[in-house]
Design a protein around this motif. Structure first.
Motif, PDB file in Angstrom:
ATOM      1  N   ASP A   1       0.833  -1.211   0.000  1.00 39.57           N
ATOM      2  CA  ASP A   1       0.000   0.000   0.000  1.00 39.57           C
ATOM      3  C   ASP A   1       0.869   1.263   0.000  1.00 39.57           C
ATOM      4  N   ASP A   2       1.038   1.849  -1.201  1.00 44.41           N
ATOM      5  CA  ASP A   2       1.745   3.130  -1.348  1.00 44.41           C
ATOM      6  C   ASP A   2       3.116   3.089  -0.679  1.00 44.41           C
ATOM      7  N   LEU A   3       3.914   2.088  -1.030  1.00 49.05           N
ATOM      8  CA  LEU A   3       5.214   1.875  -0.413  1.00 49.05           C
ATOM      9  C   LEU A   3       6.292   2.686  -1.127  1.00 49.05           C
ATOM     10  N   THR A   4       6.971   3.535  -0.386  1.00 45.83           N
ATOM     11  CA  THR A   4       8.103   4.302  -0.888  1.00 45.83           C
ATOM     12  C   THR A   4       9.318   3.969  -0.031  1.00 45.83           C
ATOM     13  N   LEU A   5      10.416   3.568  -0.715  1.00 45.28           N
ATOM     14  CA  LEU A   5      11.596   3.088   0.005  1.00 45.28           C
ATOM     15  C   LEU A   5      12.824   3.230  -0.888  1.00 45.28           C
ATOM     16  N   THR A   6      13.935   3.664  -0.309  1.00 49.06           N
ATOM     17  CA  THR A   6      15.215   3.722  -1.024  1.00 49.06           C
ATOM     18  C   THR A   6      16.269   2.981  -0.211  1.00 49.06           C
TER      19      THR A   6
END
Length: 245
Positions: free
Chosen positions: A20-25
Protein backbone atom coordinates in the motif's frame (compact mmCIF):
# COMPACT_ATOMS: atom_id res chain seq x y z
CA UNK A 1 20.51 1.17 -5.77
CA UNK A 2 16.90 0.16 -5.00
CA UNK A 3 14.06 2.66 -5.23
CA UNK A 4 10.35 2.02 -4.80
CA UNK A 5 8.10 5.05 -5.32
CA UNK A 6 4.45 4.92 -4.23
CA UNK A 7 4.19 1.22 -5.09
CA UNK A 8 0.79 -0.42 -4.65
CA UNK A 9 -0.35 -3.97 -5.39
CA UNK A 10 -3.85 -5.37 -4.86
CA UNK A 11 -4.80 -9.01 -5.38
CA UNK A 12 -8.06 -9.06 -7.34
CA UNK A 13 -9.12 -12.49 -6.05
CA UNK A 14 -9.88 -11.22 -2.55
CA UNK A 15 -9.37 -7.47 -3.11
CA UNK A 16 -6.47 -7.53 -0.65
CA UNK A 17 -4.07 -4.59 -0.84
CA UNK A 18 -0.85 -6.49 -0.22
CA UNK A 19 1.41 -3.45 -0.71
CA UNK A 20 0.00 0.00 0.00
CA UNK A 21 1.75 3.13 -1.35
CA UNK A 22 5.21 1.87 -0.41
CA UNK A 23 8.10 4.30 -0.89
CA UNK A 24 11.60 3.09 0.01
CA UNK A 25 15.22 3.72 -1.02
CA UNK A 26 18.12 1.38 -0.28
CA UNK A 27 21.55 2.79 -1.15
CA UNK A 28 24.82 1.23 -2.21
CA UNK A 29 26.77 -0.16 0.72
CA UNK A 30 23.63 -0.95 2.74
CA UNK A 31 22.74 -4.33 4.18
CA UNK A 32 19.02 -3.67 4.53
CA UNK A 33 16.79 -5.86 6.68
CA UNK A 34 13.10 -6.22 5.78
CA UNK A 35 10.93 -7.68 8.52
CA UNK A 36 7.24 -8.11 9.26
CA UNK A 37 4.71 -10.72 10.38
CA UNK A 38 3.13 -13.25 8.04
CA UNK A 39 0.85 -11.39 5.64
CA UNK A 40 2.67 -8.10 6.08
CA UNK A 41 3.57 -7.81 2.38
CA UNK A 42 7.23 -8.88 2.42
CA UNK A 43 7.01 -11.52 -0.29
CA UNK A 44 4.79 -9.39 -2.52
CA UNK A 45 7.22 -6.48 -2.19
CA UNK A 46 10.11 -8.72 -3.20
CA UNK A 47 8.18 -10.08 -6.20
CA UNK A 48 7.53 -6.50 -7.29
CA UNK A 49 11.19 -5.60 -6.86
CA UNK A 50 12.37 -8.53 -8.97
CA UNK A 51 9.80 -8.08 -11.75
CA UNK A 52 7.84 -11.26 -10.98
CA UNK A 53 4.80 -9.07 -10.28
CA UNK A 54 3.87 -5.72 -11.81
CA UNK A 55 2.63 -2.96 -9.47
CA UNK A 56 -0.83 -1.49 -9.98
CA UNK A 57 0.69 1.92 -9.25
CA UNK A 58 4.16 3.32 -8.69
CA UNK A 59 7.63 2.49 -9.99
CA UNK A 60 10.47 0.13 -9.08
CA UNK A 61 14.05 1.07 -10.03
CA UNK A 62 17.10 -1.16 -9.75
CA UNK A 63 20.55 0.47 -10.06
CA UNK A 64 19.15 3.19 -12.30
CA UNK A 65 16.91 0.96 -14.45
CA UNK A 66 13.13 1.19 -14.10
CA UNK A 67 11.54 -2.24 -13.99
CA UNK A 68 8.58 -1.20 -16.16
CA UNK A 69 10.76 0.36 -18.89
CA UNK A 70 13.98 -1.70 -18.78
CA UNK A 71 12.96 -5.00 -17.21
CA UNK A 72 15.76 -7.17 -18.60
CA UNK A 73 18.44 -4.60 -17.84
CA UNK A 74 17.13 -4.27 -14.27
CA UNK A 75 16.85 -8.03 -13.72
CA UNK A 76 20.42 -8.63 -14.92
CA UNK A 77 21.61 -6.49 -12.00
CA UNK A 78 19.79 -8.61 -9.41
CA UNK A 79 20.81 -11.81 -7.67
CA UNK A 80 17.55 -13.22 -6.29
CA UNK A 81 17.27 -16.04 -3.75
CA UNK A 82 13.56 -16.80 -3.22
CA UNK A 83 11.97 -18.30 -0.13
CA UNK A 84 11.87 -21.96 -1.12
CA UNK A 85 14.28 -24.07 -3.13
CA UNK A 86 12.40 -25.39 -6.16
CA UNK A 87 15.09 -26.47 -8.61
CA UNK A 88 15.43 -28.61 -11.73
CA UNK A 89 15.70 -31.90 -9.87
CA UNK A 90 16.93 -34.01 -12.80
CA UNK A 91 19.90 -31.77 -13.52
CA UNK A 92 23.14 -32.28 -11.69
CA UNK A 93 24.29 -29.44 -9.48
CA UNK A 94 26.97 -28.48 -12.01
CA UNK A 95 24.48 -28.56 -14.91
CA UNK A 96 22.22 -26.23 -12.95
CA UNK A 97 25.03 -23.76 -12.25
CA UNK A 98 26.14 -23.77 -15.89
CA UNK A 99 22.52 -23.22 -16.94
CA UNK A 100 22.31 -20.16 -14.66
CA UNK A 101 25.65 -18.91 -16.00
CA UNK A 102 24.37 -19.29 -19.56
CA UNK A 103 21.20 -17.35 -18.72
CA UNK A 104 23.30 -14.43 -17.47
CA UNK A 105 25.94 -14.82 -20.20
CA UNK A 106 28.75 -15.33 -17.72
CA UNK A 107 32.16 -15.97 -19.26
CA UNK A 108 33.87 -19.34 -18.84
CA UNK A 109 36.61 -17.84 -16.66
CA UNK A 110 34.19 -15.92 -14.42
CA UNK A 111 31.86 -18.86 -13.89
CA UNK A 112 34.76 -21.22 -13.12
CA UNK A 113 36.15 -18.84 -10.49
CA UNK A 114 32.72 -18.23 -8.93
CA UNK A 115 31.75 -21.91 -8.86
CA UNK A 116 35.05 -23.03 -7.38
CA UNK A 117 34.94 -20.33 -4.72
CA UNK A 118 31.41 -21.09 -3.53
CA UNK A 119 31.65 -24.86 -3.78
CA UNK A 120 34.57 -24.59 -1.39
CA UNK A 121 32.75 -22.12 0.90
CA UNK A 122 29.65 -24.33 1.09
CA UNK A 123 31.44 -27.72 0.95
CA UNK A 124 29.49 -28.93 -2.09
CA UNK A 125 32.42 -30.25 -4.16
CA UNK A 126 31.61 -33.92 -3.52
CA UNK A 127 27.94 -33.58 -4.51
CA UNK A 128 28.08 -31.13 -7.40
CA UNK A 129 27.93 -33.85 -10.08
CA UNK A 130 24.97 -35.60 -8.46
CA UNK A 131 21.36 -34.93 -9.49
CA UNK A 132 19.68 -32.17 -7.49
CA UNK A 133 16.89 -34.54 -6.45
CA UNK A 134 19.42 -36.36 -4.26
CA UNK A 135 20.25 -33.17 -2.33
CA UNK A 136 19.04 -32.31 1.16
CA UNK A 137 17.10 -29.09 1.76
CA UNK A 138 20.25 -27.34 2.96
CA UNK A 139 22.27 -28.49 -0.06
CA UNK A 140 19.55 -27.21 -2.41
CA UNK A 141 19.61 -23.85 -0.63
CA UNK A 142 23.37 -23.62 -1.06
CA UNK A 143 23.06 -24.44 -4.77
CA UNK A 144 20.31 -21.83 -5.17
CA UNK A 145 22.54 -19.15 -3.59
CA UNK A 146 25.52 -20.05 -5.79
CA UNK A 147 23.37 -19.92 -8.94
CA UNK A 148 21.67 -16.64 -8.02
CA UNK A 149 24.99 -14.86 -7.49
CA UNK A 150 26.93 -16.40 -10.39
CA UNK A 151 26.87 -13.18 -12.46
CA UNK A 152 28.20 -11.09 -9.54
CA UNK A 153 25.23 -8.71 -9.53
CA UNK A 154 25.43 -5.42 -7.58
CA UNK A 155 22.02 -5.97 -5.96
CA UNK A 156 21.30 -9.07 -3.89
CA UNK A 157 17.66 -9.71 -2.94
CA UNK A 158 17.51 -12.54 -0.44
CA UNK A 159 14.18 -13.84 0.85
CA UNK A 160 14.83 -15.94 3.97
CA UNK A 161 18.18 -17.16 2.55
CA UNK A 162 19.38 -18.82 5.75
CA UNK A 163 16.52 -21.33 5.88
CA UNK A 164 17.83 -24.89 5.85
CA UNK A 165 21.48 -23.88 6.08
CA UNK A 166 23.67 -25.43 8.75
CA UNK A 167 25.31 -22.98 11.20
CA UNK A 168 28.64 -22.93 9.33
CA UNK A 169 27.05 -22.26 5.94
CA UNK A 170 24.77 -19.59 7.44
CA UNK A 171 27.78 -17.87 9.03
CA UNK A 172 29.72 -17.91 5.75
CA UNK A 173 26.77 -16.54 3.77
CA UNK A 174 26.38 -13.68 6.28
CA UNK A 175 30.09 -12.92 5.86
CA UNK A 176 29.60 -12.81 2.07
CA UNK A 177 26.65 -10.43 2.49
CA UNK A 178 28.78 -8.08 4.61
CA UNK A 179 31.67 -8.27 2.12
CA UNK A 180 29.33 -7.48 -0.79
CA UNK A 181 28.11 -4.33 0.94
CA UNK A 182 31.62 -3.27 1.94
CA UNK A 183 32.40 -3.18 -1.79
CA UNK A 184 29.65 -0.58 -2.28
CA UNK A 185 26.91 -2.96 -3.35
CA UNK A 186 23.45 -3.57 -1.88
CA UNK A 187 21.85 -6.47 -0.01
CA UNK A 188 18.08 -6.49 0.60
CA UNK A 189 17.46 -9.21 3.17
CA UNK A 190 14.09 -10.53 4.33
CA UNK A 191 14.12 -12.62 7.50
CA UNK A 192 11.99 -13.86 10.36
CA UNK A 193 15.07 -14.27 12.56
CA UNK A 194 15.13 -10.95 14.35
CA UNK A 195 18.41 -11.59 16.14
CA UNK A 196 20.13 -11.96 12.75
CA UNK A 197 18.63 -8.71 11.46
CA UNK A 198 19.61 -6.93 14.68
CA UNK A 199 23.26 -8.01 14.45
CA UNK A 200 23.72 -7.92 10.67
CA UNK A 201 21.77 -5.07 9.11
CA UNK A 202 22.87 -1.46 8.79
CA UNK A 203 19.23 -0.35 8.43
CA UNK A 204 15.87 -2.04 8.96
CA UNK A 205 12.37 -1.59 7.56
CA UNK A 206 9.30 -2.94 9.36
CA UNK A 207 6.27 -3.64 7.17
CA UNK A 208 2.72 -4.51 8.28
CA UNK A 209 -0.52 -4.61 6.27
CA UNK A 210 1.45 -3.55 3.20
CA UNK A 211 2.68 -0.29 4.74
CA UNK A 212 6.09 0.65 6.06
CA UNK A 213 5.63 1.15 9.81
CA UNK A 214 9.22 2.01 10.71
CA UNK A 215 12.51 2.62 8.93
CA UNK A 216 16.02 3.32 10.20
CA UNK A 217 19.01 2.03 12.09
CA UNK A 218 18.36 0.04 15.24
CA UNK A 219 19.15 3.12 17.35
CA UNK A 220 16.73 5.21 15.30
CA UNK A 221 13.99 2.59 15.68
CA UNK A 222 14.47 2.62 19.42
CA UNK A 223 13.53 6.32 19.46
CA UNK A 224 14.92 6.84 22.91
CA UNK A 225 14.03 3.38 24.25
CA UNK A 226 17.63 2.67 25.21
CA UNK A 227 18.38 -1.04 25.32
CA UNK A 228 15.18 -2.12 23.58
CA UNK A 229 15.72 -5.23 21.45
CA UNK A 230 14.52 -5.52 17.87
CA UNK A 231 12.07 -8.18 19.06
CA UNK A 232 10.48 -5.74 21.51
CA UNK A 233 10.27 -3.02 18.85
CA UNK A 234 8.86 -5.48 16.31
CA UNK A 235 6.12 -6.67 18.65
CA UNK A 236 5.16 -3.09 19.46
CA UNK A 237 4.93 -2.11 15.79
CA UNK A 238 3.11 -5.25 14.57
CA UNK A 239 0.97 -6.27 17.50
CA UNK A 240 -2.02 -7.26 15.30
CA UNK A 241 -0.18 -9.83 13.06
CA UNK A 242 -1.38 -11.27 9.66
CA UNK A 243 -1.01 -14.08 6.96
CA UNK A 244 1.69 -14.15 4.26
CA UNK A 245 1.22 -11.85 1.27
Amino acid sequence: MITLEHVTKTYAKNNTKAVDDLTLTVNGGELFGFIGPNGAGKTTTIKLMTGILTPDEGTVTMAGHRMDLERLEAQRLIGFVPDGNDLYDRLTGMEYLNFMADVYQVSAAQRKAHIEKYLDIFSLEDAINNQVRSYSKGMKQKLLVIGALIHNPPVWILDEPLGGLDPRAAHLLKEEMIRHCQEGNTVFFSTHVLEVAEKLCTRIGVINHGSLKALGTLDELRSGEVGASLEELFLELTEDGGEEA
